[in-house]
Write a protein that holds these residues in place. Structure first.
Motif, mmCIF file in Angstrom:
data_model
loop_
_atom_site.group_PDB
_atom_site.id
_atom_site.type_symbol
_atom_site.label_atom_id
_atom_site.label_comp_id
_atom_site.label_asym_id
_atom_site.label_seq_id
_atom_site.Cartn_x
_atom_site.Cartn_y
_atom_site.Cartn_z
ATOM 1 N N ASP A 198 40.876 50.049 41.847
ATOM 2 C CA ASP A 198 42.162 49.460 41.424
ATOM 3 C C ASP A 198 42.535 48.172 42.156
ATOM 4 O O ASP A 198 43.702 47.940 42.461
ATOM 5 N N VAL A 199 41.559 47.298 42.394
ATOM 6 C CA VAL A 199 41.861 46.033 43.086
ATOM 7 C C VAL A 199 41.832 44.816 42.159
ATOM 8 O O VAL A 199 42.103 43.708 42.601
ATOM 9 N N LEU A 200 41.530 45.023 40.874
ATOM 10 C CA LEU A 200 41.351 43.871 39.982
ATOM 11 C C LEU A 200 42.496 43.668 38.990
ATOM 12 O O LEU A 200 42.332 42.966 37.994
ATOM 13 N N ALA A 201 43.632 44.267 39.268
ATOM 14 C CA ALA A 201 44.838 44.057 38.449
ATOM 15 C C ALA A 201 44.570 44.298 36.962
ATOM 16 O O ALA A 201 45.001 43.536 36.112
ATOM 17 N N GLY A 202 43.829 45.346 36.677
ATOM 18 C CA GLY A 202 43.555 45.705 35.290
ATOM 19 C C GLY A 202 42.160 45.371 34.827
ATOM 20 O O GLY A 202 41.705 45.861 33.813
ATOM 21 N N GLY A 203 41.460 44.509 35.542
ATOM 22 C CA GLY A 203 40.097 44.156 35.154
ATOM 23 C C GLY A 203 40.025 42.882 34.336
ATOM 24 O O GLY A 203 41.036 42.246 34.035
ATOM 25 N N LEU B 216 45.156 43.430 48.291
ATOM 26 C CA LEU B 216 44.829 43.753 46.900
ATOM 27 C C LEU B 216 45.183 45.194 46.550
ATOM 28 O O LEU B 216 45.018 45.613 45.413
ATOM 29 N N ARG B 217 45.644 45.941 47.534
ATOM 30 C CA ARG B 217 46.099 47.326 47.367
ATOM 31 C C ARG B 217 45.070 48.263 46.738
ATOM 32 O O ARG B 217 45.335 48.881 45.702
ATOM 33 N N SER C 35 39.521 41.906 31.225
ATOM 34 C CA SER C 35 40.210 41.624 29.961
ATOM 35 C C SER C 35 41.729 41.737 30.056
ATOM 36 O O SER C 35 42.434 41.320 29.140
ATOM 37 N N ARG C 36 42.243 42.249 31.174
ATOM 38 C CA ARG C 36 43.693 42.446 31.300
ATOM 39 C C ARG C 36 44.337 41.606 32.394
ATOM 40 O O ARG C 36 45.526 41.326 32.340
ATOM 41 N N SER C 37 43.569 41.230 33.390
ATOM 42 C CA SER C 37 44.129 40.571 34.570
ATOM 43 C C SER C 37 44.382 39.083 34.335
ATOM 44 O O SER C 37 43.622 38.415 33.633
ATOM 45 N N LEU C 38 45.433 38.569 34.956
ATOM 46 C CA LEU C 38 45.716 37.142 34.932
ATOM 47 C C LEU C 38 45.244 36.452 36.213
ATOM 48 O O LEU C 38 45.485 35.256 36.394
ATOM 49 N N ARG C 39 44.570 37.197 37.078
ATOM 50 C CA ARG C 39 44.063 36.606 38.318
ATOM 51 C C ARG C 39 42.930 35.627 38.019
ATOM 52 O O ARG C 39 42.194 35.770 37.038
ATOM 53 N N ILE C 40 42.775 34.667 38.895
ATOM 54 C CA ILE C 40 41.684 33.701 38.752
ATOM 55 C C ILE C 40 40.336 34.413 38.816
ATOM 56 O O ILE C 40 39.429 34.121 38.050
ATOM 57 N N ASP C 41 40.191 35.370 39.731
ATOM 58 C CA ASP C 41 38.939 36.121 39.870
ATOM 59 C C ASP C 41 39.140 37.532 39.326
ATOM 60 O O ASP C 41 39.166 38.501 40.066
ATOM 61 N N SER C 42 39.247 37.644 38.030
ATOM 62 C CA SER C 42 39.526 38.944 37.412
ATOM 63 C C SER C 42 38.327 39.879 37.440
ATOM 64 O O SER C 42 38.460 41.068 37.172
ATOM 65 N N GLN C 43 37.145 39.354 37.776
ATOM 66 C CA GLN C 43 35.940 40.184 37.821
ATOM 67 C C GLN C 43 35.471 40.482 39.243
ATOM 68 O O GLN C 43 34.423 41.071 39.431
ATOM 69 N N GLY C 44 36.206 40.054 40.243
ATOM 70 C CA GLY C 44 35.863 40.362 41.624
ATOM 71 C C GLY C 44 34.619 39.674 42.137
ATOM 72 O O GLY C 44 34.021 40.107 43.125
ATOM 73 N N LYS C 45 34.212 38.578 41.510
ATOM 74 C CA LYS C 45 32.979 37.895 41.901
ATOM 75 C C LYS C 45 33.067 37.247 43.283
ATOM 76 O O LYS C 45 32.052 37.006 43.917
ATOM 77 N N THR C 46 34.270 36.955 43.762
ATOM 78 C CA THR C 46 34.414 36.290 45.063
ATOM 79 C C THR C 46 34.675 37.259 46.214
ATOM 80 O O THR C 46 34.790 36.836 47.359
ATOM 81 N N LEU C 47 34.760 38.546 45.934
ATOM 82 C CA LEU C 47 35.125 39.493 46.994
ATOM 83 C C LEU C 47 34.066 39.609 48.077
ATOM 84 O O LEU C 47 34.390 39.789 49.251
ATOM 85 N N ALA C 48 32.785 39.512 47.722
ATOM 86 C CA ALA C 48 31.748 39.556 48.757
ATOM 87 C C ALA C 48 31.883 38.355 49.687
ATOM 88 O O ALA C 48 31.817 38.502 50.907
ATOM 89 N N LEU C 49 32.086 37.180 49.104
ATOM 90 C CA LEU C 49 32.265 35.983 49.928
ATOM 91 C C LEU C 49 33.474 36.129 50.842
ATOM 92 O O LEU C 49 33.424 35.761 52.017
ATOM 93 N N ALA C 50 34.548 36.697 50.322
ATOM 94 C CA ALA C 50 35.738 36.915 51.142
ATOM 95 C C ALA C 50 35.442 37.868 52.294
ATOM 96 O O ALA C 50 35.824 37.616 53.442
#
Length: 135
Positions: free
Chosen positions: A89-94, A67-68, A96-111
């Motif tokens: 800077d791991v959410l590709a803009g956050g 995720l750089r 409102s801007r990110s096209l990632r499925i998890d744009s809010q980082g909600k799954t990072l703890a599980l990961a």
């Protein structure tokens, strides 16, 4: 072959199943704009002591290197038996801007909880409900 596996065919008696961070802790995560906030909370005081020594900001940055993150900072919350990591800077803009499925980082703890860890000598004191204490 039906029935139990004969001892000579099963795993060696000295082999133990691998551990994951989830075996000694739970977590929560979310976003702060383009940054992620990841909290890892030990089940026991012994688990927290292990986390403080081994779960460094550098280790978490390495784990999330795809995720750089531009920077990782660790904060300690001993009253909660928790470590909190902020990954910049791991959410590709956050959200409102990110096209990632998890744009809010909600799954990072599980990961992060899937991270394999070496089996500590006192692992029984770290496991949830297995004799460890919160104090």
């Amino acid at each position: 072959m039906n029935g139990p596996i004969p001892r000579e065919m099963g795993p060696a008696a000295t082999e133990r199943p691998p551990l994951r961070l989830a075996d000694i802790a739970h977590g929560r995560s979310g976003d702060k704009g383009n940054h992620a906030n990841v909290a890892i909370i030990a089940y026991t005081a012994a688990g927290y002591a292990w986390l403080r020594t081994h779960l460094t900001a550098e280790a978490v940055e390495r784990y999330f290197s795809p995720l750089r993150p531009s920077r990782g900072v660790r904060y300690e919350a001993p009253n909660l038996l928790a470590l909190n990591f902020v990954l910049d800077d791991v959410l590709a803009g956050g959200a409102s801007r990110s096209l990632r499925i998890d744009s809010q980082g909600k799954t990072l703890a599980l990961a992060l909880l899937q991270m394999p860890i070496e089996r500590p000598d006192n692992v029984d004191a770290m496991l949830r409900g297995a004799g460890g204490t919160r104090e």
